[in-house]
Write a protein that holds these residues in place. Structure first.
Motif, short mmCIF file in Angstrom:
data_model
loop_
_atom_site.label_atom_id
_atom_site.label_comp_id
_atom_site.label_asym_id
_atom_site.label_seq_id
_atom_site.Cartn_x
_atom_site.Cartn_y
_atom_site.Cartn_z
N SER A 127 19.83 -5.31 35.26
CA SER A 127 20.45 -6.54 35.07
C SER A 127 22.38 -6.48 35.47
O SER A 127 22.55 -7.09 35.12
CB SER A 127 20.69 -6.64 33.10
N GLY A 128 22.57 -5.35 36.24
CA GLY A 128 23.76 -5.48 36.68
C GLY A 128 24.28 -4.82 35.07
O GLY A 128 26.39 -5.19 35.49
N LYS A 129 24.32 -3.92 34.12
CA LYS A 129 25.07 -3.45 32.87
C LYS A 129 25.89 -2.36 33.19
O LYS A 129 27.08 -2.71 32.85
CB LYS A 129 24.03 -3.40 31.73
N THR A 130 25.60 -1.71 33.80
CA THR A 130 26.82 -0.28 33.94
C THR A 130 27.47 -0.41 35.61
O THR A 130 28.85 -0.76 34.91
CB THR A 130 26.00 0.83 34.39
N THR A 131 27.14 -1.74 35.73
CA THR A 131 28.30 -2.29 37.59
C THR A 131 29.19 -3.03 36.58
O THR A 131 30.48 -2.70 36.41
CB THR A 131 27.24 -3.35 38.50
N THR A 132 28.67 -3.93 35.28
CA THR A 132 29.79 -5.35 34.75
C THR A 132 31.12 -3.81 34.44
O THR A 132 31.70 -4.47 34.67
CB THR A 132 28.59 -5.82 34.12
N ALA A 133 30.07 -3.29 32.95
CA ALA A 133 31.42 -2.02 32.49
C ALA A 133 32.04 -1.34 33.08
O ALA A 133 32.96 -1.46 33.63
CB ALA A 133 30.60 -1.14 31.80
N ALA A 134 31.84 -0.77 34.67
CA ALA A 134 32.48 0.24 35.45
C ALA A 134 33.36 -0.78 36.36
O ALA A 134 35.17 -0.17 35.72
CB ALA A 134 32.15 0.74 36.06
N HIS A 135 32.89 -1.81 36.73
CA HIS A 135 34.22 -2.41 36.84
C HIS A 135 34.83 -2.93 36.42
O HIS A 135 36.63 -3.43 37.05
CB HIS A 135 33.81 -3.86 38.16
N PHE A 136 34.78 -4.02 35.14
CA PHE A 136 35.74 -4.39 34.05
C PHE A 136 37.06 -3.47 34.14
O PHE A 136 38.03 -3.15 33.74
CB PHE A 136 34.70 -4.80 32.79
N ALA A 137 36.02 -1.78 33.39
CA ALA A 137 37.30 -1.05 32.82
C ALA A 137 38.39 -0.35 33.89
O ALA A 137 38.75 -0.44 33.91
CB ALA A 137 36.58 0.67 32.66
N GLN A 138 37.65 -0.28 35.26
CA GLN A 138 38.60 0.07 36.13
C GLN A 138 39.42 -1.52 36.63
O GLN A 138 40.61 -0.92 36.41
CB GLN A 138 38.06 0.50 37.35
N PHE A 139 38.77 -1.85 36.40
CA PHE A 139 39.75 -3.65 37.02
C PHE A 139 41.15 -3.36 35.74
O PHE A 139 42.44 -3.69 36.12
CB PHE A 139 38.92 -4.48 36.59
N MET A 140 40.43 -3.39 34.58
CA MET A 140 41.33 -3.35 33.39
C MET A 140 42.62 -2.64 33.39
O MET A 140 43.48 -2.28 33.24
CB MET A 140 41.32 -3.72 31.99
N ALA A 141 42.45 -0.86 33.99
CA ALA A 141 43.20 0.20 34.80
C ALA A 141 43.62 -0.08 35.54
O ALA A 141 45.54 0.03 35.26
CB ALA A 141 42.47 1.25 34.00
N LEU A 142 43.86 -1.05 36.29
CA LEU A 142 44.76 -1.12 37.54
C LEU A 142 45.30 -2.31 37.17
O LEU A 142 46.50 -2.78 37.34
CB LEU A 142 43.69 -1.43 38.48
N ARG A 143 44.63 -3.19 35.93
CA ARG A 143 46.23 -4.12 35.94
C ARG A 143 46.90 -3.28 34.66
O ARG A 143 48.28 -4.36 34.02
CB ARG A 143 45.05 -5.31 35.08
N GLY A 144 47.16 -2.39 34.29
CA GLY A 144 48.25 -1.48 33.69
C GLY A 144 47.29 -1.03 32.48
O GLY A 144 48.57 -0.76 31.10
N TYR A 145 46.28 -1.68 31.95
CA TYR A 145 46.20 -1.56 30.19
C TYR A 145 45.58 -0.03 30.28
O TYR A 145 46.00 0.67 31.14
CB TYR A 145 44.83 -2.46 29.30
N ARG A 146 45.61 0.50 28.42
CA ARG A 146 45.46 1.73 28.92
C ARG A 146 43.88 1.18 28.41
O ARG A 146 43.20 1.39 26.93
CB ARG A 146 46.02 2.82 27.41
N VAL A 147 43.35 2.47 29.09
CA VAL A 147 41.21 2.01 28.82
C VAL A 147 40.58 3.27 28.05
O VAL A 147 41.15 4.26 29.34
CB VAL A 147 41.17 0.95 29.84
N LEU A 148 39.73 2.83 27.69
CA LEU A 148 38.83 3.88 27.13
C LEU A 148 37.37 3.37 28.17
O LEU A 148 36.95 2.66 27.12
CB LEU A 148 39.13 4.54 26.17
N ALA A 149 36.36 4.11 28.73
CA ALA A 149 35.20 4.32 28.86
C ALA A 149 34.33 4.55 28.03
O ALA A 149 34.58 5.50 28.02
CB ALA A 149 35.05 3.82 30.56
#
Length: 397
Positions: A127-149
């Protein structure tokens, strides 16, 4: 005459075959990994064009050029062009906030804003679950948020995408199971890993996560667990919540104890769905089972209310008539619980996955320009929409 119980010559012993195939496949994957990333090499996040960097920072490209010309950007290349690293973007955010005297561009949580825990889930694989999680986590980190995956899937595809191969790089007790197990749990801070993307940390997964599914019934039967299974992930995350703004949890593709614990820890839920009839029929059963199980957990004291829950259409092909019809069908049922944007199916995403990279890592030059740009635009629209829900929860625009 009774048939013989002994193994016939023309029969195949499944456990032996699977063990042999697993060993050979693991070896070949290790060889493949060594070819893609030699032993001394490390994965890195690519640099970004001025237009990309300005979008991630949240300013106009002209303003970014002015800030860089003032000495706060990277040095220009021989051709006069500047390329921005994630570290460069973080530095520019801090400079802009110092100039303005207000925390506008560094997006870290402010007093009174709670940690956002987004659990990404679906019962059906593909269903694209992992692809979604990976790209969202990385996008938010690049936006400057502190992210834990957090990789809760025993198959650990998210970990592999972020450079941690589960068979070779993740040892015993180094998944979140090490922190939530019933006997001798480890401090969660001990199992968090940095990644090659600034602002993004990882708790990897591997097959030991299945131990939680096996041990939980025993702990429930014996009554020895101090904390119920559904509260364990949320409890350990409180130990490190001050370090992060957002936690992204990639749930396993089944409704087990891990998934239920992730749901009770979450502040919001994202359900991915591929818009085809069999997938939607499967999701119908998944939603029914989830509802029934969550009701049981709620009666036992589990938290089951969320800031938001949304469905995300993934692997969407806009020119596919039946997919468009199915997407319209779901929008008519779910209304505003569907994200407005869909994640478009693209060979760019799947081709990047061959080398265990996200679309934010691969170079645009590796693909046909139109293919790459369409895929990246789709990802950014989806991730930006999810970010907007989080900011709205915090009371920000």
């Amino acid at each position: 005459m009774q048939p013989s119980l002994a193994l016939q010559d023309d029969q195949e012993h499944l456990p032996s075959l699977l063990a042999t195939d697993a060993k050979e496949l693991s070896y070949q994957l290790q060889q493949h990994q060594a070819k893609i990333f030699p032993p001394l090499s490390q994965k890195t996040i690519r640099t970004f064009s001025p237009a990309e960097a300005a979008a991630f920072i949240g300013i106009g490209e002209g303003y970014l050029r002015q800030v860089a010309a003032d000495g706060h950007g990277p040095d220009p290349l021989a051709n006069g062009r500047r390329l921005y690293s994630a570290t460069d973007m973080d530095r520019i955010r801090r400079v802009l906030d110092e100039r303005n005297g207000t925390p506008k561009y560094v997006p870290a949580r402010r007093p009174g804003e709670k940690l956002q825990i987004v659990s990404v889930m679906n019962f059906k694989g593909g269903s694209g679950k992992t692809t979604t999680a990976a790209h969202f986590a990385q996008f938010m980190a690049l936006r400057g948020y502190r992210v834990l995956a957090v990789d809760l899937d025993p198959q650990a595809s998210l970990s592999a995408l972020f450079g941690h191969q589960p068979e070779f790089d993740v040892g015993e007790g180094e998944t979140i199971y090490g922190a939530i197990r019933y006997d001798d749990p480890r401090p969660i801070a001990d199992i968090v890993r940095a990644t090659y993307t600034p602002n993004l940390h990882l708790i990897p997964g591997n097959l030991e996560l299945m131990e939680f599914e096996h041990e939980t019934p025993k702990a429930m039967a014996s009554g020895t667990a101090e904390t119920m299974f559904f509260a364990r992930i949320g409890e350990v995350l409180t130990d490190i919540e001050s370090l992060y703004d957002i936690v992204v949890v990639d749930c396993p593709p089944q409704l087990g104890f891990l998934t239920m614990s992730a749901l009770c820890a979450a502040t919001s839920v994202l359900i991915t769905v591929h818009p085809q009839m069999l997938d939607v029929m499967s999701m119908s059963q998944f939603l029914t089972m989830t509802s029934e199980l969550m009701s049981v957990v709620e009666r036992a004291g589990g938290r089951t209310s969320y800031d938001w829950m949304r469905y995300l259409v993934t692997r969407f092909e806009p020119n596919d008539g039946p997919q468009s019809q199915m997407t319209g069908f779901m929008r008519a049922i779910f209304g505003n619980r569907m994200l407005h944007n869909a994640m478009v199916k693209s060979t760019a995403v799947s081709d990047a996955g061959v080398t265990k990279q996200t679309l934010y890592e691969v170079e645009r030059s590796q693909f046909t320009r139109g293919t790459y740009d369409r895929a990246l635009e789709s990802l950014n629209l989806v991730n930006g929409e999810i970010e907007a829900h989080i900011r709205s929860t915090w009371g920000r625009r």
